[in-house]
Design a protein around this motif. Structure first.
Motif, PDB file in Angstrom:
ATOM      1  N   ASP A  18      58.451 -94.328  15.782  1.00 43.20           N
ATOM      2  CA  ASP A  18      57.658 -94.951  14.715  1.00 43.20           C
ATOM      3  C   ASP A  18      56.472 -95.713  15.290  1.00 43.20           C
ATOM      4  O   ASP A  18      56.290 -95.800  16.498  1.00 43.20           O
ATOM      5  CB  ASP A  18      58.544 -95.896  13.876  1.00 43.20           C
ATOM      6  CG  ASP A  18      59.239 -96.932  14.749  1.00 43.20           C
ATOM      7  OD1 ASP A  18      58.855 -97.091  15.929  1.00 43.20           O
ATOM      8  OD2 ASP A  18      60.175 -97.585  14.256  1.00 43.20           O
ATOM      9  N   GLU A  19      55.700 -96.285  14.377  1.00 45.96           N
ATOM     10  CA  GLU A  19      54.552 -97.121  14.743  1.00 45.96           C
ATOM     11  C   GLU A  19      54.953 -98.580  14.560  1.00 45.96           C
ATOM     12  O   GLU A  19      55.694 -98.911  13.633  1.00 45.96           O
ATOM     13  CB  GLU A  19      53.368 -96.782  13.843  1.00 45.96           C
ATOM     14  CG  GLU A  19      52.915 -95.333  13.983  1.00 45.96           C
ATOM     15  CD  GLU A  19      51.849 -94.952  12.968  1.00 45.96           C
ATOM     16  OE1 GLU A  19      51.791 -95.602  11.904  1.00 45.96           O
ATOM     17  OE2 GLU A  19      51.087 -94.005  13.240  1.00 45.96           O
ATOM     18  N   GLU A  21      53.795-102.965  15.769  1.00 42.67           N
ATOM     19  CA  GLU A  21      52.863-103.864  16.434  1.00 42.67           C
ATOM     20  C   GLU A  21      53.555-105.183  16.711  1.00 42.67           C
ATOM     21  O   GLU A  21      54.564-105.514  16.075  1.00 42.67           O
ATOM     22  CB  GLU A  21      51.586-104.063  15.612  1.00 42.67           C
ATOM     23  CG  GLU A  21      51.806-104.411  14.175  1.00 42.67           C
ATOM     24  CD  GLU A  21      50.564-104.049  13.338  1.00 42.67           C
ATOM     25  OE1 GLU A  21      50.084-102.907  13.429  1.00 42.67           O
ATOM     26  OE2 GLU A  21      50.099-104.932  12.616  1.00 42.67           O
ATOM     27  N   MET A  61      49.737 -89.851  20.440  1.00 45.39           N
ATOM     28  CA  MET A  61      50.002 -91.227  20.009  1.00 45.39           C
ATOM     29  C   MET A  61      49.238 -92.163  20.931  1.00 45.39           C
ATOM     30  O   MET A  61      49.275 -92.027  22.152  1.00 45.39           O
ATOM     31  CB  MET A  61      51.488 -91.563  20.051  1.00 45.39           C
ATOM     32  CG  MET A  61      51.770 -93.014  19.655  1.00 45.39           C
ATOM     33  SD  MET A  61      53.524 -93.415  19.605  1.00 45.39           S
ATOM     34  CE  MET A  61      53.948 -92.876  17.933  1.00 45.39           C
ATOM     35  N   HIS A  63      48.536 -95.976  22.331  1.00 44.35           N
ATOM     36  CA  HIS A  63      49.128 -97.293  22.543  1.00 44.35           C
ATOM     37  C   HIS A  63      47.992 -98.215  22.970  1.00 44.35           C
ATOM     38  O   HIS A  63      47.171 -97.843  23.818  1.00 44.35           O
ATOM     39  CB  HIS A  63      50.196 -97.256  23.635  1.00 44.35           C
ATOM     40  CG  HIS A  63      51.327 -96.323  23.316  1.00 44.35           C
ATOM     41  ND1 HIS A  63      52.516 -96.751  22.759  1.00 44.35           N
ATOM     42  CD2 HIS A  63      51.435 -94.979  23.439  1.00 44.35           C
ATOM     43  CE1 HIS A  63      53.304 -95.704  22.573  1.00 44.35           C
ATOM     44  NE2 HIS A  63      52.682 -94.622  22.976  1.00 44.35           N
ATOM     45  N   ARG A  76      49.945-102.374  19.890  1.00 38.52           N
ATOM     46  CA  ARG A  76      50.026-101.555  18.674  1.00 38.52           C
ATOM     47  C   ARG A  76      50.122-100.098  19.097  1.00 38.52           C
ATOM     48  O   ARG A  76      49.531 -99.703  20.097  1.00 38.52           O
ATOM     49  CB  ARG A  76      48.735-101.802  17.891  1.00 38.52           C
ATOM     50  CG  ARG A  76      48.527-101.003  16.650  1.00 38.52           C
ATOM     51  CD  ARG A  76      47.250-101.489  15.959  1.00 38.52           C
ATOM     52  NE  ARG A  76      47.359-102.901  15.579  1.00 38.52           N
ATOM     53  CZ  ARG A  76      46.324-103.688  15.341  1.00 38.52           C
ATOM     54  NH1 ARG A  76      45.101-103.237  15.457  1.00 38.52           N
ATOM     55  NH2 ARG A  76      46.503-104.948  14.999  1.00 38.52           N
ATOM     56  N   ASN A  77      50.873 -99.297  18.370  1.00 31.92           N
ATOM     57  CA  ASN A  77      50.864 -97.843  18.620  1.00 31.92           C
ATOM     58  C   ASN A  77      50.662 -97.105  17.310  1.00 31.92           C
ATOM     59  O   ASN A  77      51.174 -97.508  16.262  1.00 31.92           O
ATOM     60  CB  ASN A  77      52.157 -97.390  19.311  1.00 31.92           C
ATOM     61  CG  ASN A  77      53.376 -97.487  18.400  1.00 31.92           C
ATOM     62  OD1 ASN A  77      53.624 -98.526  17.801  1.00 31.92           O
ATOM     63  ND2 ASN A  77      54.121 -96.410  18.294  1.00 31.92           N
ATOM     64  N   ARG A  78      49.861 -96.043  17.383  1.00 33.06           N
ATOM     65  CA  ARG A  78      49.550 -95.244  16.187  1.00 33.06           C
ATOM     66  C   ARG A  78      49.434 -93.775  16.581  1.00 33.06           C
ATOM     67  O   ARG A  78      48.816 -93.446  17.592  1.00 33.06           O
ATOM     68  CB  ARG A  78      48.195 -95.671  15.584  1.00 33.06           C
ATOM     69  CG  ARG A  78      48.156 -97.087  15.017  1.00 33.06           C
ATOM     70  CD  ARG A  78      48.938 -97.207  13.729  1.00 33.06           C
ATOM     71  NE  ARG A  78      48.822 -98.534  13.131  1.00 33.06           N
ATOM     72  CZ  ARG A  78      49.610 -99.567  13.408  1.00 33.06           C
ATOM     73  NH1 ARG A  78      50.576 -99.439  14.308  1.00 33.06           N
ATOM     74  NH2 ARG A  78      49.438-100.729  12.804  1.00 33.06           N
ATOM     75  N   TRP A  79      50.019 -92.910  15.757  1.00 37.68           N
ATOM     76  CA  TRP A  79      49.733 -91.499  15.923  1.00 37.68           C
ATOM     77  C   TRP A  79      48.268 -91.234  15.569  1.00 37.68           C
ATOM     78  O   TRP A  79      47.699 -91.909  14.696  1.00 37.68           O
ATOM     79  CB  TRP A  79      50.599 -90.662  14.973  1.00 37.68           C
ATOM     80  CG  TRP A  79      51.919 -90.249  15.547  1.00 37.68           C
ATOM     81  CD1 TRP A  79      52.147 -89.326  16.518  1.00 37.68           C
ATOM     82  CD2 TRP A  79      53.218 -90.739  15.155  1.00 37.68           C
ATOM     83  NE1 TRP A  79      53.506 -89.208  16.771  1.00 37.68           N
ATOM     84  CE2 TRP A  79      54.182 -90.053  15.936  1.00 37.68           C
ATOM     85  CE3 TRP A  79      53.661 -91.682  14.215  1.00 37.68           C
ATOM     86  CZ2 TRP A  79      55.553 -90.283  15.824  1.00 37.68           C
ATOM     87  CZ3 TRP A  79      55.016 -91.912  14.102  1.00 37.68           C
ATOM     88  CH2 TRP A  79      55.946 -91.217  14.900  1.00 37.68           C
ATOM     89  N   ARG A  81      46.047 -89.211  13.516  1.00 32.27           N
ATOM     90  CA  ARG A  81      46.355 -88.459  12.288  1.00 32.27           C
ATOM     91  C   ARG A  81      45.448 -87.237  12.172  1.00 32.27           C
ATOM     92  O   ARG A  81      44.452 -87.235  11.445  1.00 32.27           O
ATOM     93  CB  ARG A  81      46.270 -89.379  11.085  1.00 32.27           C
ATOM     94  CG  ARG A  81      47.493 -90.300  11.070  1.00 32.27           C
ATOM     95  CD  ARG A  81      47.523 -91.268   9.954  1.00 32.27           C
ATOM     96  NE  ARG A  81      48.890 -91.743   9.721  1.00 32.27           N
ATOM     97  CZ  ARG A  81      49.629 -92.424  10.583  1.00 32.27           C
ATOM     98  NH1 ARG A  81      49.172 -92.682  11.790  1.00 32.27           N
ATOM     99  NH2 ARG A  81      50.849 -92.814  10.274  1.00 32.27           N
ATOM    100  N   ASP A 128      43.351 -96.809  14.101  1.00 31.35           N
ATOM    101  CA  ASP A 128      43.450 -95.965  12.899  1.00 31.35           C
ATOM    102  C   ASP A 128      42.530 -94.760  13.043  1.00 31.35           C
ATOM    103  O   ASP A 128      41.425 -94.865  13.592  1.00 31.35           O
ATOM    104  CB  ASP A 128      43.066 -96.771  11.650  1.00 31.35           C
ATOM    105  CG  ASP A 128      44.064 -97.878  11.369  1.00 31.35           C
ATOM    106  OD1 ASP A 128      45.276 -97.658  11.588  1.00 31.35           O
ATOM    107  OD2 ASP A 128      43.625 -98.978  10.975  1.00 31.35           O
ATOM    108  N   THR A 129      42.962 -93.626  12.523  1.00 32.62           N
ATOM    109  CA  THR A 129      42.176 -92.395  12.657  1.00 32.62           C
ATOM    110  C   THR A 129      41.041 -92.355  11.637  1.00 32.62           C
ATOM    111  O   THR A 129      41.266 -92.577  10.446  1.00 32.62           O
ATOM    112  CB  THR A 129      43.089 -91.173  12.464  1.00 32.62           C
ATOM    113  OG1 THR A 129      44.125 -91.228  13.444  1.00 32.62           O
ATOM    114  CG2 THR A 129      42.311 -89.873  12.621  1.00 32.62           C
TER     115      THR A 129
END
Ligand SMILES: [Fe+2]
Length: 435
Positions: A18-19, A21, A61, A63, A76-79, A81, A128-129
């Motif tokens: 999951d994402e 923070e 992903m 980081h 924070r980690n985010r795929w 998109r 964020d993408t």
């Protein structure tokens, strides 16, 4: 026979589900107060339950760790998109349906998540993408994940490779980010060109025998004994590529290239054909054992010295350690560098090309270090006056740390405890705050 999970989804490489923070992270030691920016790193991270088929095809992903004033403000980690992640139906010839999982850079005010299979994806400083990025419509090929920023001109030099002609296309974006030049580079077939090199006056091409093989699932590239292997030299002022035949091998990553006297010198991690195939198909050996594997089967630092007048090339093995992710200080890309950093051996290796010596930072026995990113100290006067940032990933699933090493002597200046394990991934960058 029981089929176990592939190595690229277990231990150090196991994806996170999951994402998340976290804020105001614990720091051991003293974070240099002048480090004001974001350390960002990309890597493959399949969705829970997803079987990507190959290490290189998992969704990207990112980081990120924000450092400011001696504090680690957030993680924070985010795929990324991508259209692939959201399962959007592709348009014909769509260059945005891939994983954007390999690198993240900044150029011309844009943060770009890169993967050689297609267009970059732009992301925000908060990860964020934004969406696919095609240089205002000027980019019509894929883009390598290993562009090179010229430290003097600020230009971004890069290329895209393709399974159809032209197999390689060369591009230049100016310092402001405008794509100002594109041209095809002629190679005999659809080679998988993961990296390239620049010097002050030349671009170096690695035309190697890992070529498109449509019969292969996952990543459709294999080894072709008949393809040959060549390094190409293209003058940056224009002209044609001059090719130098070399012994067949593969290079995932270039350390640096430079001009020395009348020669052109390329330092990179060389894989023999069996070593390439072992890396390509996954290697089941645990990290501790792999460190001591016969180096003939693994990647090691090599040097190719090209003499453009005589038309000759000399290959030297520089070291027996198994290493990967070679890096130099950004200010020395394509220029004569003394120091080169690489991940491997017992942790991290610092090579000194003046003395031929190598210093080591020894990681924990089950820790794997990611690519080291050099950040110069304020007012630095020496090439290695600064810090090396790298994420340390334990194999037991416990939390990762962002290590800040003093690049002069490799002592641990600070370690930021991250709220979770960060899977061992690919490449990253330090993005200074003013950018
Ligand atoms: Fe890479």
């Amino acid at each position: 026979m029981t089929r176990t999970a592939p190595t690229f989804t277990t231990a150090h490489l196991a994806p996170v589900p999951d994402e998340t923070e976290a804020y105001d992270l614990d720091v051991t030691g003293t974070l240099p107060a002048e480090l004001d920016g974001r350390y960002l790193r990309n890597g493959p991270n399949p969705l829970p339950g997803e079987a990507p088929g190959h290490l290189f095809t998992g969704h990207g992903m990112l980081h990120g760790i924000r450092l400011r004033g001696g504090r680690a403000e957030w993680y924070r980690n985010r795929w990324v998109r991508t259209k692939k992640l959201s399962c959007e139906p592709p348009n014909r010839g769509d260059r945005a349906v891939h994983s954007a999982n390999t690198h993240i850079i900044e150029h011309g005010g844009h943060l770009l998540a890169l993967c050689e299979a297609g267009f970059p994806y732009e992301v925000t400083g908060g990860l964020d993408t934004v969406g696919p990025y095609d240089f205002a419509g000027r980019l019509t090929t894929a883009m390598t994940a290993h562009p090179k920023t010229d430290p003097v001109t600020g230009e971004l030099l890069f290329y895209g490779y393709s399974t159809t002609e032209p197999y390689v296309a060369f591009h230049i974006a100016d310092a402001a980010g405008t794509l100002v030049h594109s041209e095809p580079i002629e190679v005999p077939g659809p080679t998988m060109m993961h990296d390239f090199a620049i010097t002050e006056n030349y671009v170096l091409w690695l035309d190697l025998p890992a070529v498109f093989d449509p019969g292969r699932a996952g990543m459709p590239f294999g080894w072709d004994d008949d393809y040959g292997a060549r390094i190409g030299v293209l003058p940056r002022s224009g002209g044609t590529v001059r090719w130098f035949e070399i012994d067949p091998c593969y290079v995932f990553h270039v350390g640096n290239a430079r001009e020395e006297g009348g020669s052109i010198v390329l330092d990179a991690v060389r894989y023999s054909p069996p070593a390439f195939l072992a890396a390509w198909h996954g290697d089941d050996r645990p990290a501790a054992e792999a460190r001591h594997a016969p180096t003939a089967e693994r990647g090691a630092l090599h040097r190719w010295t090209l003499d453009p007048v005589a038309g000759t090339v000399r290959e030297q093995r520089l070291d027996d350690r198994t290493v990967e992710f070679p890096t130099v200080a950004d200010e020395f890309v394509g220029r004569p560098n003394r120091f080169l950093y690489a991940m491997g051996g017992p942790g991290l290796v610092k090579y000194d090309s003046n003395s031929g010596a190598a210093a080591e930072y020894v990681a924990g026995p089950d820790d794997r270090l990611g690519e080291a990113v050099f950040v110069p100290a304020a007012g630095a006067t020496a090439e290695d006056d600064g810090w090396l940032l790298t994420i340390s990933t334990p194999g037991d699933g416990s939390a990762s740390r962002l290590l800040v090493l003093d690049a002069t002597d490799l002592h641990e200046t600070a370690a930021v405890r991250l709220p979770r394990r960060v899977p061992a991934g690919f490449h990253g960058s330090w993005i200074e705050e003013e950018k």
